[in-house]
Design an enzyme around this catalytic site. Sequence first.
Site, PDB file in Angstrom:
ATOM      1  CD  GLU A 242      -2.741  -1.329   2.403  1.00  0.00           C
ATOM      2  OE1 GLU A 242      -2.988  -0.280   3.023  1.00  0.00           O
ATOM      3  OE2 GLU A 242      -3.378  -2.381   2.543  1.00  0.00           O
TER       4      GLU A 242
ATOM      5  CB  CYS B  86       6.931  -5.560   8.799  1.00  0.00           C
ATOM      6  SG  CYS B  86       8.271  -4.786   9.749  1.00  0.00           S
TER       7      CYS B  86
ATOM      8  CB  CYS C   2       2.484  -2.580  13.766  1.00  0.00           C
ATOM      9  SG  CYS C   2       2.598  -2.223  12.006  1.00  0.00           S
TER      10      CYS C   2
ATOM     11  CB  CYS D 272       5.752  -3.335  16.412  1.00  0.00           C
ATOM     12  SG  CYS D 272       7.439  -2.885  15.939  1.00  0.00           S
TER      13      CYS D 272
ATOM     14  CB  CYS E 295       2.531   7.156   3.960  1.00  0.00           C
ATOM     15  SG  CYS E 295       2.988   5.952   5.194  1.00  0.00           S
TER      16      CYS E 295
ATOM     17  CB  CYS F 245       0.039   5.170  11.744  1.00  0.00           C
ATOM     18  SG  CYS F 245       0.361   6.850  11.317  1.00  0.00           S
TER      19      CYS F 245
HETATM   20  N1  SAH Z   1       8.990   0.116  10.320  1.00  0.00           N
HETATM   21  C1  SAH Z   1       9.071   1.548  10.382  1.00  0.00           C
HETATM   22  C2  SAH Z   1       8.027   2.257   9.545  1.00  0.00           C
HETATM   23  C3  SAH Z   1       6.601   1.812   9.722  1.00  0.00           C
HETATM   24  S1  SAH Z   1       5.285   2.463  10.490  1.00  0.00           S
HETATM   25  C4  SAH Z   1       8.964   2.000  11.805  1.00  0.00           C
HETATM   26  O1  SAH Z   1       8.652   1.185  12.664  1.00  0.00           O
HETATM   27  O2  SAH Z   1       9.224   3.158  12.076  1.00  0.00           O
HETATM   28  C5  SAH Z   1       5.094   4.090  10.805  1.00  0.00           C
HETATM   29  C6  SAH Z   1       4.695   4.379  12.259  1.00  0.00           C
HETATM   30  O3  SAH Z   1       3.355   3.925  12.608  1.00  0.00           O
HETATM   31  C7  SAH Z   1       5.626   3.699  13.242  1.00  0.00           C
HETATM   32  O4  SAH Z   1       6.008   4.619  14.203  1.00  0.00           O
HETATM   33  C8  SAH Z   1       4.742   2.612  13.800  1.00  0.00           C
HETATM   34  O5  SAH Z   1       5.199   2.172  15.036  1.00  0.00           O
HETATM   35  C9  SAH Z   1       3.396   3.302  13.875  1.00  0.00           C
HETATM   36  N2  SAH Z   1       2.281   2.380  14.057  1.00  0.00           N
HETATM   37  C10 SAH Z   1       2.243   1.071  13.759  1.00  0.00           C
HETATM   38  N3  SAH Z   1       1.043   0.540  14.083  1.00  0.00           N
HETATM   39  C11 SAH Z   1       0.301   1.545  14.581  1.00  0.00           C
HETATM   40  C12 SAH Z   1      -1.037   1.629  15.054  1.00  0.00           C
HETATM   41  N4  SAH Z   1      -1.843   0.577  15.056  1.00  0.00           N
HETATM   42  N5  SAH Z   1      -1.486   2.838  15.470  1.00  0.00           N
HETATM   43  C13 SAH Z   1      -0.678   3.906  15.431  1.00  0.00           C
HETATM   44  N6  SAH Z   1       0.586   3.889  14.986  1.00  0.00           N
HETATM   45  C14 SAH Z   1       1.086   2.719  14.569  1.00  0.00           C
END
Ligand code: SAH
Length: 373
Positions: A98, A118, A125, A122, A111, A347
Amino acid sequence: MTADDTKEFINFLGLDRAQLTALFLELGEKPYRAEQMMKWMHHRQVSDVDDMTDMSKKLRATLSEMGSVYEAPVEESFESVDGTRKWLIRAASGSLVETVFIPESSRGTLCVSSQVGCALDCSFCSTGKQGFNSNLTAGEIVGQVRMVNRLLADVYPERAQAVTNVVMMGMGEPLLNFDNVASAVDIMMDDLGYGISKRKVTISTAGVVPGIEKLIETTDCSLALSLHAPNDALRDELVPINRRYNIETLLDAARRYVGNLGDKRTITVEYTVIDKVNDQPEHAEELAILLKSLPCKINLIPFNPFPGSGYRRPASINIRRFQDRLVRAGHSVTVRTTRGEDIEAACGQLRGQVVDKTRRQEQYRMIASEAEA
Ligand code: SAH
């Protein structure tokens, strides 16, 4: 079969200026050919090498044998009630990734995704829940900027290009696809590519420390750290790569990165605020102290829910109080506006469609071997 037949078919779109120049030199051509070709691909959006008419017929034929200008095709597109747009594009691996465009009055932020799925897992996420499938190529990464500029050219006739800012915050961990991301970012910042300033191209990482170290040697784009917790015990739980590179190691690397930029630059610290998990007054106090010695701006991201996450977004007032505590301690803090929720473009909501989800272990082994190197 000649040796040439075994050579990989090149996607010219993903070659940065240095790589393209090397290619032309290898062909016995002058370096300025690289400049010509970049303008055709990125400024004029020409995809057929045969249409690049300032090169000889013979050279065009040679290039066509070596490769092509390939942009991953759009499978589906969505538009949110708030104007956010999302496209699903089909990567060469067959999976869908996406890319999300977030319009604001004076800028358009794209974005961009860097991987299919990935490996980092986390806990909050949804991309992580998909597992890791594959890296996007440099052409597939920079192709997202090219595609959106073209598709939205009519929507922003007053702008040179629709995309004014890029954040590598889509699917994937950019620093685990280092070389492809580095080339793509180079093209985004190059005047012969998209000419976006170093302050407006941001790589976001969950904390791949060797990647940050390498970045110091490679680029001067902006950096964002996904911190999400003020201490190792909590971060180990939310961002598992913390067990390999803890907060102190991460902030040390970040300080070196920003120190190298000079010029009053700062790092963005991203902190996804999750109800009753990391949003308590003591978390704010601890975070305020932790970040005292890092030139940074803190960006609070209200948690975006997805099915089965098991987490909740805090009430707005609690996010505001968390912000106030940090501000009172002298930090510069913004709260990210949630955009595109109705089309699952916010995000952490990007899932794409990952065909083969079994490769997480493989990428973990890569991280491990990098750490030992
Ligand atoms: N892998 C990279 C880029 C991806 S995500 C990183 O971790 O930075 C971009 C941002 O969105 C990251 O800060 C991630 O932690 C955050 N994110 C992921 N899942 C989320 C969620 N469910 N709600 C809000 N932010 C989230």
